[in-house]
Design a protein around this motif. Structure first.
Motif, PDB file in Angstrom:
ATOM      1  N   GLY A  47       9.585  -7.127 -39.969  1.00  9.94           N
ATOM      2  CA  GLY A  47      10.325  -7.787 -41.039  1.00  9.94           C
ATOM      3  C   GLY A  47      11.608  -8.423 -40.522  1.00  9.94           C
ATOM      4  O   GLY A  47      12.144  -9.339 -41.134  1.00  9.94           O
ATOM      5  N   ALA A  48      12.076  -7.969 -39.368  1.00 10.01           N
ATOM      6  CA  ALA A  48      13.291  -8.529 -38.778  1.00 10.01           C
ATOM      7  C   ALA A  48      13.115  -9.996 -38.400  1.00 10.01           C
ATOM      8  O   ALA A  48      14.093 -10.712 -38.230  1.00 10.01           O
ATOM      9  N   SER A  49      11.863 -10.443 -38.284  1.00  8.08           N
ATOM     10  CA  SER A  49      11.643 -11.843 -37.911  1.00  8.08           C
ATOM     11  C   SER A  49      11.777 -12.778 -39.095  1.00  8.08           C
ATOM     12  O   SER A  49      12.031 -13.963 -38.910  1.00  8.08           O
ATOM     13  N   TRP A  50      11.610 -12.271 -40.314  1.00  8.01           N
ATOM     14  CA  TRP A  50      11.692 -13.192 -41.453  1.00  8.01           C
ATOM     15  C   TRP A  50      12.590 -12.752 -42.592  1.00  8.01           C
ATOM     16  O   TRP A  50      13.060 -13.590 -43.359  1.00  8.01           O
ATOM     17  N   PHE A  51      12.891 -11.471 -42.740  1.00  8.25           N
ATOM     18  CA  PHE A  51      13.781 -11.063 -43.837  1.00  8.25           C
ATOM     19  C   PHE A  51      15.163 -11.706 -43.743  1.00  8.25           C
ATOM     20  O   PHE A  51      15.655 -12.239 -44.739  1.00  8.25           O
ATOM     21  N   PRO A  52      15.839 -11.667 -42.588  1.00  8.50           N
ATOM     22  CA  PRO A  52      17.172 -12.264 -42.540  1.00  8.50           C
ATOM     23  C   PRO A  52      17.207 -13.750 -42.931  1.00  8.50           C
ATOM     24  O   PRO A  52      18.016 -14.128 -43.777  1.00  8.50           O
ATOM     25  N   PRO A  53      16.341 -14.617 -42.400  1.00  5.95           N
ATOM     26  CA  PRO A  53      16.444 -16.028 -42.787  1.00  5.95           C
ATOM     27  C   PRO A  53      15.927 -16.339 -44.199  1.00  5.95           C
ATOM     28  O   PRO A  53      16.406 -17.272 -44.831  1.00  5.95           O
ATOM     29  N   VAL A  54      14.976 -15.558 -44.705  1.00  2.95           N
ATOM     30  CA  VAL A  54      14.392 -15.866 -46.017  1.00  2.95           C
ATOM     31  C   VAL A  54      15.127 -15.150 -47.149  1.00  2.95           C
ATOM     32  O   VAL A  54      15.332 -15.717 -48.217  1.00  2.95           O
ATOM     33  N   GLN A  55      15.554 -13.913 -46.936  1.00  2.14           N
ATOM     34  CA  GLN A  55      16.167 -13.120 -47.996  1.00  2.14           C
ATOM     35  C   GLN A  55      17.662 -12.887 -47.803  1.00  2.14           C
ATOM     36  O   GLN A  55      18.332 -12.428 -48.712  1.00  2.14           O
ATOM     37  N   VAL A  77      21.450  -6.511 -50.560  1.00  2.00           N
ATOM     38  CA  VAL A  77      20.267  -6.834 -49.747  1.00  2.00           C
ATOM     39  C   VAL A  77      20.699  -7.128 -48.309  1.00  2.00           C
ATOM     40  O   VAL A  77      20.063  -6.669 -47.358  1.00  2.00           O
ATOM     41  N   ASP A  78      21.780  -7.881 -48.147  1.00  3.63           N
ATOM     42  CA  ASP A  78      22.292  -8.153 -46.800  1.00  3.63           C
ATOM     43  C   ASP A  78      22.598  -6.836 -46.069  1.00  3.63           C
ATOM     44  O   ASP A  78      22.282  -6.692 -44.883  1.00  3.63           O
ATOM     45  N   ALA A  79      23.177  -5.885 -46.784  1.00  2.00           N
ATOM     46  CA  ALA A  79      23.502  -4.576 -46.181  1.00  2.00           C
ATOM     47  C   ALA A  79      22.225  -3.833 -45.798  1.00  2.00           C
ATOM     48  O   ALA A  79      22.170  -3.215 -44.725  1.00  2.00           O
ATOM     49  N   GLN A  80      21.207  -3.883 -46.639  1.00  3.70           N
ATOM     50  CA  GLN A  80      19.928  -3.223 -46.325  1.00  3.70           C
ATOM     51  C   GLN A  80      19.269  -3.857 -45.103  1.00  3.70           C
ATOM     52  O   GLN A  80      18.724  -3.165 -44.256  1.00  3.70           O
ATOM     53  N   ILE A  81      19.298  -5.182 -45.028  1.00  4.56           N
ATOM     54  CA  ILE A  81      18.721  -5.887 -43.876  1.00  4.56           C
ATOM     55  C   ILE A  81      19.402  -5.412 -42.596  1.00  4.56           C
ATOM     56  O   ILE A  81      18.743  -5.082 -41.610  1.00  4.56           O
ATOM     57  N   ALA A  82      20.724  -5.372 -42.617  1.00  9.34           N
ATOM     58  CA  ALA A  82      21.470  -4.926 -41.433  1.00  9.34           C
ATOM     59  C   ALA A  82      21.143  -3.475 -41.091  1.00  9.34           C
ATOM     60  O   ALA A  82      20.963  -3.137 -39.916  1.00  9.34           O
ATOM     61  N   LYS A  83      21.037  -2.625 -42.103  1.00 12.16           N
ATOM     62  CA  LYS A  83      20.756  -1.207 -41.868  1.00 12.16           C
ATOM     63  C   LYS A  83      19.358  -1.008 -41.284  1.00 12.16           C
ATOM     64  O   LYS A  83      19.178  -0.242 -40.332  1.00 12.16           O
ATOM     65  N   ILE A  84      18.370  -1.685 -41.840  1.00 13.83           N
ATOM     66  CA  ILE A  84      16.986  -1.516 -41.375  1.00 13.83           C
ATOM     67  C   ILE A  84      16.854  -1.917 -39.912  1.00 13.83           C
ATOM     68  O   ILE A  84      16.131  -1.278 -39.149  1.00 13.83           O
ATOM     69  N   GLN A  85      17.577  -2.940 -39.506  1.00 17.72           N
ATOM     70  CA  GLN A  85      17.490  -3.395 -38.119  1.00 17.72           C
ATOM     71  C   GLN A  85      18.038  -2.372 -37.132  1.00 17.72           C
ATOM     72  O   GLN A  85      17.768  -2.469 -35.938  1.00 17.72           O
ATOM     73  N   THR A  86      18.776  -1.379 -37.612  1.00 16.97           N
ATOM     74  CA  THR A  86      19.309  -0.339 -36.719  1.00 16.97           C
ATOM     75  C   THR A  86      18.446   0.921 -36.716  1.00 16.97           C
ATOM     76  O   THR A  86      18.696   1.823 -35.923  1.00 16.97           O
ATOM     77  N   LEU A  87      17.440   0.979 -37.599  1.00 15.22           N
ATOM     78  CA  LEU A  87      16.562   2.151 -37.657  1.00 15.22           C
ATOM     79  C   LEU A  87      15.655   2.216 -36.430  1.00 15.22           C
ATOM     80  O   LEU A  87      15.369   1.175 -35.811  1.00 15.22           O
ATOM     81  N   PRO A  88      15.157   3.393 -36.086  1.00 14.40           N
ATOM     82  CA  PRO A  88      14.145   3.476 -35.033  1.00 14.40           C
ATOM     83  C   PRO A  88      12.946   2.590 -35.412  1.00 14.40           C
ATOM     84  O   PRO A  88      12.601   2.467 -36.595  1.00 14.40           O
ATOM     85  N   LEU A  89      12.318   1.976 -34.421  1.00 11.05           N
ATOM     86  CA  LEU A  89      11.237   1.011 -34.675  1.00 11.05           C
ATOM     87  C   LEU A  89      10.124   1.580 -35.549  1.00 11.05           C
ATOM     88  O   LEU A  89       9.573   0.874 -36.391  1.00 11.05           O
ATOM     89  N   LYS A  90       9.796   2.841 -35.374  1.00 12.85           N
ATOM     90  CA  LYS A  90       8.707   3.442 -36.155  1.00 12.85           C
ATOM     91  C   LYS A  90       9.044   3.548 -37.638  1.00 12.85           C
ATOM     92  O   LYS A  90       8.151   3.609 -38.476  1.00 12.85           O
ATOM     93  N   GLU A  91      10.319   3.580 -37.972  1.00 10.60           N
ATOM     94  CA  GLU A  91      10.736   3.701 -39.369  1.00 10.60           C
ATOM     95  C   GLU A  91      10.902   2.338 -40.051  1.00 10.60           C
ATOM     96  O   GLU A  91      10.945   2.257 -41.279  1.00 10.60           O
TER      97      GLU A  91
END
Length: 147
Positions: A47-55, A77-91
């Motif tokens: 989702g890191a490939s499209w969430f930031p530019p689309v959402q 939503v911007d805060a969630q996008i940033a947070k998810i990108q720091t999670l372990p890849l499996k999560e």
């Protein structure tokens, strides 16, 4: 699209354009349109490939619409996008799915204007035939025949 919008209670006023001008008009935040059709093919399986530019929030003055055709801007939503990108890849996959569902239910910044699936026929002796969902064509490397 017009029939669907009008069935939903909206007044649809299509704006004519050409194939050559379509992407230019779609990218212009001042164009006299408020429904912009687009699709996104993921650059990599995240989702890191499209969430930031689309959402993610777009700076119209600096960047124009980019891929955020709805000019969607929500700090949570911007805060969630940033947070998810720091999670372990499996999560991350589950977190992207949760965010996607949350955005759709709470904000509804986009809606489906079409389904671009592919219907492909094949003979009974064709094996390993699968639809490459990125290119909308068979996965040629997997196909083999029996006699």
């Amino acid at each position: 699209i017009v029939k669907g919008l009008e069935a939903g209670g909206f007044k649809a006023t299509p704006v004519a354009t050409t194939i050559a001008e379509g992407s230019t008009v779609r990218a212009d935040p001042n164009a006299p349109i408020n429904v912009r059709a687009a699709g996104w093919c993921s650059d990599w399986p995240s989702g890191a490939s499209w969430f930031p530019p689309v959402q993610g929030t777009t700076d119209l003055k600096k960047e124009g619409l980019g891929s955020n055709y709805g000019v969607f801007s929500e700090p949570s939503v911007d805060a969630q996008i940033a947070k998810i990108q720091t999670l372990p890849l499996k999560e991350q996959p589950a977190a992207w799915n949760d965010l996607d569902e949350s955005i759709a239910k709470e904000f509804f910044p986009q809606f489906v204007t079409g389904y671009y699936g592919a219907a492909m026929e094949r003979g009974s002796n064709v094996n390993g035939f699968f639809d490459d969902t990125v290119f909308g064509m068979p996965t040629w490397k997997d196909i083999w025949l029996t006699q």
